[in-house]
Design an enzyme around this catalytic site. Structure first.
Site, mmCIF file in Angstrom:
data_model
loop_
_atom_site.group_PDB
_atom_site.id
_atom_site.type_symbol
_atom_site.label_atom_id
_atom_site.label_comp_id
_atom_site.label_asym_id
_atom_site.label_seq_id
_atom_site.Cartn_x
_atom_site.Cartn_y
_atom_site.Cartn_z
ATOM 1 N N GLY A 64 6.599 8.040 -48.019
ATOM 2 C CA GLY A 64 7.136 8.826 -49.130
ATOM 3 C C GLY A 64 7.267 10.283 -48.751
ATOM 4 N N GLY A 100 6.634 14.212 -50.363
ATOM 5 C CA GLY A 100 6.082 15.042 -51.428
ATOM 6 C C GLY A 100 6.568 16.464 -51.289
ATOM 7 C CG ASP A 108 -3.252 19.957 -54.614
ATOM 8 O OD1 ASP A 108 -3.119 20.175 -55.830
ATOM 9 O OD2 ASP A 108 -2.312 19.589 -53.878
ATOM 10 C CB VAL A 128 3.235 10.436 -46.567
ATOM 11 C CG1 VAL A 128 2.080 9.540 -46.125
ATOM 12 C CG2 VAL A 128 2.680 11.686 -47.242
ATOM 13 N N GLY A 133 5.169 17.762 -47.717
ATOM 14 C CA GLY A 133 5.397 17.053 -46.474
ATOM 15 C C GLY A 133 5.906 15.643 -46.688
ATOM 16 C CE LYS A 156 1.071 15.087 -47.848
ATOM 17 N NZ LYS A 156 0.617 15.715 -49.090
HETATM 18 N N1 LIG Z 1 -3.558 8.008 -47.312
HETATM 19 C C1 LIG Z 1 -2.493 7.440 -47.853
HETATM 20 N N2 LIG Z 1 -2.320 6.104 -47.820
HETATM 21 C C2 LIG Z 1 -1.232 5.522 -48.380
HETATM 22 N N3 LIG Z 1 -0.252 6.197 -49.024
HETATM 23 C C3 LIG Z 1 -0.366 7.534 -49.090
HETATM 24 C C4 LIG Z 1 -1.470 8.234 -48.519
HETATM 25 N N4 LIG Z 1 -1.312 9.560 -48.765
HETATM 26 C C5 LIG Z 1 -0.157 9.683 -49.457
HETATM 27 N N5 LIG Z 1 0.420 8.479 -49.657
HETATM 28 C C6 LIG Z 1 1.674 8.200 -50.383
HETATM 29 O O1 LIG Z 1 2.739 8.906 -49.769
HETATM 30 C C7 LIG Z 1 3.660 9.363 -50.760
HETATM 31 C C8 LIG Z 1 3.874 10.864 -50.601
HETATM 32 O O2 LIG Z 1 2.605 11.474 -50.775
HETATM 33 P P1 LIG Z 1 2.441 13.042 -50.952
HETATM 34 O O3 LIG Z 1 0.996 13.382 -50.819
HETATM 35 O O4 LIG Z 1 3.378 13.739 -50.044
HETATM 36 O O5 LIG Z 1 2.954 13.223 -52.464
HETATM 37 P P2 LIG Z 1 2.635 14.365 -53.488
HETATM 38 O O6 LIG Z 1 1.158 14.432 -53.770
HETATM 39 O O7 LIG Z 1 3.542 14.128 -54.650
HETATM 40 O O8 LIG Z 1 3.120 15.653 -52.719
HETATM 41 P P3 LIG Z 1 2.332 16.942 -52.213
HETATM 42 O O9 LIG Z 1 0.896 16.540 -51.931
HETATM 43 O O10 LIG Z 1 3.075 17.342 -50.978
HETATM 44 O O11 LIG Z 1 2.457 17.921 -53.317
HETATM 45 C C9 LIG Z 1 3.077 8.986 -52.108
HETATM 46 O O12 LIG Z 1 3.693 7.776 -52.532
HETATM 47 C C10 LIG Z 1 1.613 8.746 -51.802
HETATM 48 O O13 LIG Z 1 1.028 7.836 -52.722
#
Ligand SMILES: Nc1ncnc2c1ncn2[C@@H]1O[C@H](COP(=O)(O)OP(=O)(O)OP(=O)(O)O)[C@@H](O)[C@H]1O
Length: 495
Positions: free
Chosen positions: A25, A27, A140, A32, A30, A46
């Site tokens: 995905g 965000g 966060d 992921v 970044g 990420k």
């Molecule tokens: N450790 C992990 N294992 C599985 N999926 C993950 C993990 N970390 C993030 N994801 C998934 O990756 C996608 C993008 O996550 P991301 O953290 O970038 O989103 P966000 O919290 O909306 O953005 P940001 O943290 O950059 O503000 C989401 O669907 C999230 O659930």
């Protein structure tokens, strides 16, 4: 390996020691990726959008920001396994968690019931106690950073905020982060351990109500705590105290929930209780080996009958978060891309529904009598019938953050659809642009629209696609000098 969308041209194939195998995905900060560690374990990597050139000592500063976080062990957090830089970009590697985020689940299915709220409260407190004990701060915590794995909640994105700050990036004032920030953070104060406790309370209130408890300004009103179970009300109230000194520590929260309230402990997995009690007493519990599926204790407790109708409501399936992402820029002509991307998302979805969704259904039941959530009907996300007007499943106002992956720039987007209409209203608040989206063609699950908008925003082609997790994928594209350019983001329904 878990399912993910394929890599796009330009995506890394390797980051540090980790082979990159797919996309999960994107965000605000970044993208992921799904990866594989040297020992074959699935990991989430990420890769920050931010470029590092012109940032002195970026590599050392970035990796140092995770030094304490890498010492955090525990089964309620997604452990930080590695952090580094490569080709002008910084990346952080964490354990892969197979399940949706709390934000996605609540958006799709509505608020959670008492039993789940208690599991979340203890799970997040266990994670925070372990993080603080290691000398780190999350910085966060919010619903998007709590992943609902088969064996319980796991807090992710540990220390990412302080790593961004170490690179000279000011804390985000857009996206979801400000809605869960403590008052002292709005005054420019540090995001210390008490700020994590405030975010713990705010995240629980979100899970109980389905709406953010505060605006994106410094919280100035006491929220209504009535939707919380009685076991959590008092603690969440003090966690949300304006003065950080009045908030309990994570250790104290665990003491209250697991040592003083033995009845609550009886409703939780024994492994979670053991770890929580050990942390409450200031000792480290033996760490359970992370397993790919639901463990015996978790399954027993998460599927335990509850006084309300939890567990009996049939919740439509949720897919792996990886299915919720379209490629950033259309690589092929439009007509083919729509079919290809949707088909791809669906085939991945079908492949994982039986796994993640069933686990999600059983382990993360919603509030009995809940309204079914604000995200439409994810079960029918595959509705490929052509439509001449905007279907009811799109109706409402949706908000999120779009990211231009070429430039690394992110910006908020808000779109309002009316059922039966042929146009929608788009707002780009940061740029102060208002635009009109006109339906050109579409199906029950995906609309193609032409965006008319004035400067400094740019007209283009928009594809809005319903996702299995109840969000909308919003992708803008157009061709510049024969080259496709684009941005995309996920939108959550807010009204
Ligand atoms: N450790 C992990 N294992 C599985 N999926 C993950 C993990 N970390 C993030 N994801 C998934 O990756 C996608 C993008 O996550 P991301 O953290 O970038 O989103 P966000 O919290 O909306 O953005 P940001 O943290 O950059 O503000 C989401 O669907 C999230 O659930």
């Amino acid at each position: 390996m878990p399912e993910a969308l394929p890599l796009q041209p330009g995506d890394p194939r390797r980051l540090g020691e980790h082979e990159i195998t797919g996309r999960i995905g994107v965000g605000e900060h970044g993208a992921v990726f799904l990866g594989r560690s040297a020992d074959g374990r699935p990991v989430a990597v990420k890769l920050l959008h931010l470029g590092l050139s012109g940032r002195p000592l970026a590599d050392a500063r970035f990796t140092a920001a995770f030094a304490a976080a890498r010492r955090v062990a525990g089964f309620c957090s997604a452990s930080v396994l590695d952090a580094g830089t490569q080709d002008d970009r910084a990346f952080v590697v964490t354990e892969f968690v197979d399940g949706p985020s709390l934000a996605a689940l609540v958006a799709a299915e509505g608020p959670r019931g008492d039993t789940v709220l208690e599991r979340l409260a203890v799970g997040m407190a266990v994670a925070l106690a372990a993080i603080h004990r290691a000398g780190s701060v999350h910085g966060d915590l919010r619903p998007a950073n709590v992943l609902l794995g088969p064996d319980g909640p796991r807090v992710t994105d540990i220390a990412v905020r302080s790593a961004l700050e170490a690179l000279g990036t000011p804390p985000s004032t857009t996206g979801e982060a400000p809605y869960y920030q403590a008052p002292e953070q709005f005054e420019g104060g540090p995001a210390g351990a008490p700020a994590d406790i405030f975010a713990w309370g705010a995240t629980l209130l979100f899970a109980a109500t389905g709406v953010r408890p505060f605006s994106d300004m410094a919280p100035d009103e006491d929220p209504d705590l009535a939707p919380l179970p009685e076991s959590l009300r008092g603690l969440v109230g003090t966690a949300l105290a304006r003065d950080p000194a009045d908030r309990p520590t994570a250790q104290r929260i665990l003491d209250r929930l697991l040592v003083e309230d033995a009845a609550l402990a009886d409703r939780l997995p024994a492994s979670m209780v053991a770890e929580g009690r050990a942390l409450a007493q200031g000792v480290r519990a033996p760490q359970p080996a992370p397993g790919p599926g639901p463990d015996e204790q978790a399954t027993t407790l998460f599927s335990a009958p509850t006084p309300d109708t939890e567990g009996t409501a049939l919740i439509p399936g949720l897919a792996d978060p990886g299915t919720a992402v379209l490629p950033p820029v259309p690589p092929a002509p439009k007509a083919r891309r729509g079919g290809h991307v949707l088909g791809l998302a669906l085939s991945v979805t079908i492949g994982v529904l039986a796994g993640v969704a069933i686990i999600t259904l059983v382990l993360w039941p919603r509030l009995g009598g809940g309204d079914g959530g604000s995200g439409g009907d994810p079960a029918n996300v595959a509705d490929g019938r052509p439509v001449a007007a905007i279907p009811g499943t799109f109706a409402g106002t949706w908000k999120g953050t779009a990211v231009n992956q070429n430039s690394g720039v992110s910006f908020p987007v808000e779109v309002t659809f009316q059922e039966g209409g042929k146009t929608a209203h788009a707002v780009y608040p940061k740029e102060r642009c208002n635009g009109t989206l006109s339906l050109t063609r579409g199906t029950g699950s995906s609309l193609e629209m032409a965006l008319r908008i004035g400067k400094p925003c740019t007209p283009g082609h928009i594809q809005v696609t319903r996702q299995p997790d109840g969000t909308l994928q919003y992708a803008w594209s157009r061709s510049e000098n024969g080259r496709p350019v684009g941005y995309q983001g996920r939108l959550t329904r807010i009204g």
